[in-house]
Design an enzyme around this catalytic site. Structure first.
Site, PDB file in Angstrom:
ATOM      1  N   LYS A  48       5.763  10.132 -26.113  1.00  0.00           N
ATOM      2  CA  LYS A  48       6.306  11.371 -25.232  1.00  0.00           C
ATOM      3  C   LYS A  48       5.142  11.564 -24.502  1.00  0.00           C
ATOM      4  O   LYS A  48       5.005  11.606 -23.190  1.00  0.00           O
ATOM      5  CB  LYS A  48       6.584  12.167 -26.360  1.00  0.00           C
ATOM      6  CG  LYS A  48       7.695  13.613 -24.791  1.00  0.00           C
ATOM      7  CD  LYS A  48       8.093  14.381 -26.239  1.00  0.00           C
ATOM      8  CE  LYS A  48       9.177  14.034 -26.590  1.00  0.00           C
ATOM      9  NZ  LYS A  48       9.766  15.274 -27.763  1.00  0.00           N
ATOM     10  N   LYS A  60       3.859  16.615 -35.879  1.00  0.00           N
ATOM     11  CA  LYS A  60       5.146  16.821 -36.153  1.00  0.00           C
ATOM     12  C   LYS A  60       4.909  18.052 -37.855  1.00  0.00           C
ATOM     13  O   LYS A  60       4.092  17.199 -37.789  1.00  0.00           O
ATOM     14  CB  LYS A  60       6.769  16.668 -35.563  1.00  0.00           C
ATOM     15  CG  LYS A  60       7.358  16.220 -36.276  1.00  0.00           C
ATOM     16  CD  LYS A  60       7.281  16.799 -34.308  1.00  0.00           C
ATOM     17  CE  LYS A  60       9.099  17.822 -34.168  1.00  0.00           C
ATOM     18  NZ  LYS A  60       9.324  17.344 -33.066  1.00  0.00           N
ATOM     19  N   THR A 144      12.421  21.944 -21.462  1.00  0.00           N
ATOM     20  CA  THR A 144      13.084  21.669 -21.709  1.00  0.00           C
ATOM     21  C   THR A 144      14.241  20.781 -20.551  1.00  0.00           C
ATOM     22  O   THR A 144      14.405  19.410 -21.014  1.00  0.00           O
ATOM     23  CB  THR A 144      13.137  20.904 -23.605  1.00  0.00           C
ATOM     24  OG1 THR A 144      11.927  21.551 -24.223  1.00  0.00           O
ATOM     25  CG2 THR A 144      13.443  19.892 -24.147  1.00  0.00           C
ATOM     26  N   SER A 312       4.363  22.852 -22.843  1.00  0.00           N
ATOM     27  CA  SER A 312       3.533  23.508 -23.678  1.00  0.00           C
ATOM     28  C   SER A 312       2.521  23.440 -23.372  1.00  0.00           C
ATOM     29  O   SER A 312       1.229  24.055 -23.507  1.00  0.00           O
ATOM     30  CB  SER A 312       4.083  22.327 -25.153  1.00  0.00           C
ATOM     31  OG  SER A 312       4.391  22.858 -25.313  1.00  0.00           O
TER      32      SER A 312
HETATM   33  N1  GLU Z   1       9.467  19.855 -29.933  1.00  0.00           N
HETATM   34  C1  GLU Z   1       9.341  19.685 -28.352  1.00  0.00           C
HETATM   35  C2  GLU Z   1       9.129  18.368 -28.831  1.00  0.00           C
HETATM   36  O1  GLU Z   1      10.083  17.451 -29.238  1.00  0.00           O
HETATM   37  C3  GLU Z   1       8.225  20.551 -27.756  1.00  0.00           C
HETATM   38  C4  GLU Z   1       6.877  19.305 -28.300  1.00  0.00           C
HETATM   39  C5  GLU Z   1       5.781  21.223 -27.897  1.00  0.00           C
HETATM   40  O2  GLU Z   1       5.878  22.112 -27.362  1.00  0.00           O
HETATM   41  O3  GLU Z   1       4.708  20.494 -28.580  1.00  0.00           O
HETATM   42  O4  GLU Z   1       8.998  17.801 -27.701  1.00  0.00           O
END
Ligand code: GLU
Length: 390
Positions: A48, A60, A144, A312
């Site tokens: 991503k 994660k 998001t 972020s």
């Molecule tokens: N948890 C979100 C994702 O799966 C955001 C991750 C982030 O902002 O670092 O993309």
């Protein structure tokens, strides 16, 4: 625990790959968290970040817990305890957590506070998705959903969609689902079904998303209401299960809850023409080929939900420069990044005859490959022509 007893919770943090920069990715609190799941999610974060061309690798974290069973004080102690375990494994230049399923800005606030207490420094850039009062970014909460909406807008332009003719079903009603639903509705899309973990509602006429959201905040339930100011009344609808929602005859299906909900067990029942993955990993890889054969377009998670990690990144930049951005600037830069990534993905898909998921992975892996090469590979040095190759 509040009653004085002691409970242990299992937690994880995975750094998947840091070739492109410090690792980045959320922390989820969920009873079904497993080590393998967190590793897969960390891989998806790697892809991503590369698709969006962010200077981050992938990570994660997660804790095996049903947070709905904890009191607010217990939730705070758990969040701080997670940070005490992980404080040496994360950092503004090494690994930067953020919210994910069942964690939010409040949890991030406790965690950053704990980190700063342990390290005896101010370090807002160690976590993103914080409360704005603690250095969070404007527009992070909606990011998001807004990113997914921008993606859908591009898909709509390519398919010549007329929004008022497009029927949308959304599985899940968390923060991302709410914002994508709200923005789609503003453009005239008809949101005919929505659900949470307990079940869903369906109405041919469509729902008013802000009313549903207000009710969800108050009663913690998805209820078919229409509200004027604070007065809400029930509207005509049918109660449906999550499985029924996925099988609805709609134009656009948006799984926005959890991974693995569309697999071999139900892929034949899917009637939507387009699936836009707001959740991470909602379509199992085993089901993908048969969905593609039937001509379904799947817009992949690593592109669709990347608006969250993109803002972020903006938050991290703001923290490090000590200069907060206006909401307008956040939205503008998000739009620029998202539309570039969507265009690049479509370009690869069209010119190389690939699915959109495959194209997004190709885009990401080419960027990661270039960085691997620039770092210097064994082949590069073994050839002995490192200096001459320029
Ligand atoms: N948890 C979100 C994702 O799966 C955001 C991750 C982030 O902002 O670092 O993309």
């Amino acid at each position: 625990m509040d009653d004085g007893s002691m409970r242990y919770f299992q937690g994880f943090r995975c750094h998947y790959n840091d070739v492109l920069g410090p690792t980045k990715g959320g922390i989820r609190f969920h009873p079904q968290v497993t080590r393998a799941e967190i590793q897969a999610l960390a891989l998806w974060m790697t892809i991503k970040c590369a698709v969006l061309d962010l200077p981050f690798g992938g990570a994660k974290g997660g804790v095996v817990v049903q947070p709905k069973e904890l009191s607010p004080m217990e939730l705070e102690r758990l969040s701080r305890a997670y940070m005490r375990s992980m404080a040496d494994f994360i950092g503004p230049d090494s690994d930067i957590p953020a919210p994910d399923i069942y964690t939010n800005s409040m949890v991030m606030g406790w965690m950053v506070d704990e980190y700063e207490a342990i390290k005896r420094v101010r370090a807002p850039a160690v976590i993103t998705g914080k409360p704005i009062a603690l250095g969070g970014s404007r527009g992070r909460e909606e990011a998001t959903g807004r990113g997914a909406y921008l993606c859908i807008r591009e898909v709509a332009a390519r398919h010549n969609w007329q929004p008022d003719k497009i029927r949308v079903a959304i599985q899940g009603f968390g923060i991302a689902a709410y914002h994508v639903a709200r923005l789609l509705q503003k453009d005239g899309y008809n949101i005919v079904a929505i659900s949470d973990s307990k079940g869903g509602i369906y109405s041919d006429k469509g729902f008013n998303i802000d009313s549903l959201w207000e009710e969800k905040q108050n009663s913690k339930q998805v209820r078919a209401v229409y509200c004027e100011q604070s007065v809400c009344e029930l509207v005509e609808h049918v109660e449906i299960s999550n499985d029924e929602l996925l099988a609805l005859d709609v134009d656009l299906l948006i799984p926005a809850a959890i991974e693995g909900v569309i697999g071999l067990h139900n892929c034949d029942s899917i009637r939507a023409k387009t699936i836009v993955e707001v959740a991470n990993g909602p379509v199992r890889s085993e089901a993908e080929a048969s969905l593609a054969e039937r001509g379904l377009t799947i817009v992949p998670d690593v592109l669709v939900n990347a608006g969250g990690v993109t803002v972020s990144y903006f938050e991290w930049v703001q923290n490090r420069s000590g200069y907060p951005w206006s909401l307008g600037r956040v939205r503008e830069e998000l739009e620029a990044r998202m539309t570039t990534a969507v265009h690049e993905t479509f370009r690869i898909a069209e010119s190389e005859q690939r699915t959109l998921r495959n194209a997004a992975y190709v885009l990401a892996l080419r960027r990661i490959g270039q960085a691997v090469q620039a770092h210097g590979t064994k082949e590069y040095f073994q050839n002995g022509d490192a200096q001459n190759s320029a």
